[in-house]
Each structure stands twice: as C-alpha cells, then as structure tokens.
Design a protein around this motif. Structure first.
Motif, mmCIF file in Angstrom:
data_model
loop_
_atom_site.group_PDB
_atom_site.id
_atom_site.type_symbol
_atom_site.label_atom_id
_atom_site.label_comp_id
_atom_site.label_asym_id
_atom_site.label_seq_id
_atom_site.Cartn_x
_atom_site.Cartn_y
_atom_site.Cartn_z
ATOM 1 N N ARG A 38 42.224 0.538 -37.165
ATOM 2 C CA ARG A 38 43.257 1.085 -36.278
ATOM 3 C C ARG A 38 42.896 2.490 -35.803
ATOM 4 N N ALA A 39 43.650 3.016 -34.863
ATOM 5 C CA ALA A 39 43.464 4.387 -34.403
ATOM 6 C C ALA A 39 44.362 5.296 -35.237
ATOM 7 N N TRP A 40 43.788 6.340 -35.802
ATOM 8 C CA TRP A 40 44.553 7.284 -36.606
ATOM 9 C C TRP A 40 45.094 8.389 -35.714
ATOM 10 N N ASP A 41 46.110 9.088 -36.214
ATOM 11 C CA ASP A 41 46.708 10.193 -35.451
ATOM 12 C C ASP A 41 45.744 11.355 -35.261
ATOM 13 N N ALA A 81 42.204 10.148 -40.618
ATOM 14 C CA ALA A 81 41.186 9.114 -40.807
ATOM 15 C C ALA A 81 40.288 9.465 -41.989
ATOM 16 N N ARG A 82 39.837 10.724 -42.049
ATOM 17 C CA ARG A 82 38.984 11.163 -43.161
ATOM 18 C C ARG A 82 39.706 11.011 -44.496
ATOM 19 N N ALA A 83 40.997 11.352 -44.532
ATOM 20 C CA ALA A 83 41.778 11.241 -45.775
ATOM 21 C C ALA A 83 41.885 9.783 -46.212
ATOM 22 N N ASP A 84 42.103 8.870 -45.275
ATOM 23 C CA ASP A 84 42.186 7.445 -45.617
ATOM 24 C C ASP A 84 40.854 6.921 -46.149
ATOM 25 N N VAL A 85 39.762 7.307 -45.507
ATOM 26 C CA VAL A 85 38.439 6.866 -45.959
ATOM 27 C C VAL A 85 38.132 7.465 -47.329
ATOM 28 N N PHE A 86 38.429 8.753 -47.514
ATOM 29 C CA PHE A 86 38.198 9.406 -48.805
ATOM 30 C C PHE A 86 39.007 8.725 -49.906
#
Length: 104
Positions: A53-56, A61-66
C-alpha cells in the motif's frame, strides 16, 4: 533498489529518479538469476506480510518495515528447516556467536 539490466532500469531518466529519491541502485549480473535470490525471497515475504500500500510518509513506511524485520521476522519467524533447528533468525545468530567465542 536492486534491478535487472533491462533498458528501463539503465535509462538516464530512471537513474536520475533514483538519485533524486536518494536511493542507491544495484544490478544483477547479466544472465544470472541467482544474484539476488535471497533478497527476492525476503522481499516477497515482506510484501505478503505488510502489503504494498501507499504510506502517509516515508517515516511511516520505514517504521512499518523496521517493525516487521525486528519484531516479527528476526524474533518470531521460525526457519522452517531441520538444519536450523526450527529456530528464529535471532536465536540462530545467538547460537552462532556462542560457537565463535574463542577459547581462553
């Protein structure tokens, strides 16, 4: 960003965009599908788990991947192979570090 050597990825326009986005590009060797097999496997798992999905924001996005890598992938995902003893990657690393401790 890892790509193959297709003309769309070697074009000046694409490379300029990579630079503008402050990314680095790597490419596999010509004719070798094995250059990036481990990364392809990981990114396939990442996409399946957190989606595409597209993150805000880039920070979100980096926090979700981390979070996925540190909280789920390294600490809870079992390596489903008897050679690894069905351990998580973190448990495997700890065991390997213990085995590599020099004798006094």
């Amino acid at each position: 960003m890892h790509t193959d050597r297709g003309s769309e990825y070697t074009s000046k326009e694409f490379r300029s965009l990579i630079t503008e986005l402050e990314m680095r590009q790597s490419m596999g060797r010509t004719g070798s599908c094995y250059d990036n097999a481990a990364a392809e496997s990981f990114f396939g798992l990442l996409k399946a788990e957190i989606g595409t999905r597209a993150w805000d924001s880039r920070a979100t996005a980096r926090a979700d991947v981390f979070r996925f890598i540190e909280a789920e992938y390294n600490r809870t995902r079992l390596r489903r192979h008897p050679e690894y003893g069905y351990l998580t990657p973190l448990e495997t690393r700890v065991l390997l570090q213990q085995d590599l401790t020099p004798a006094a």
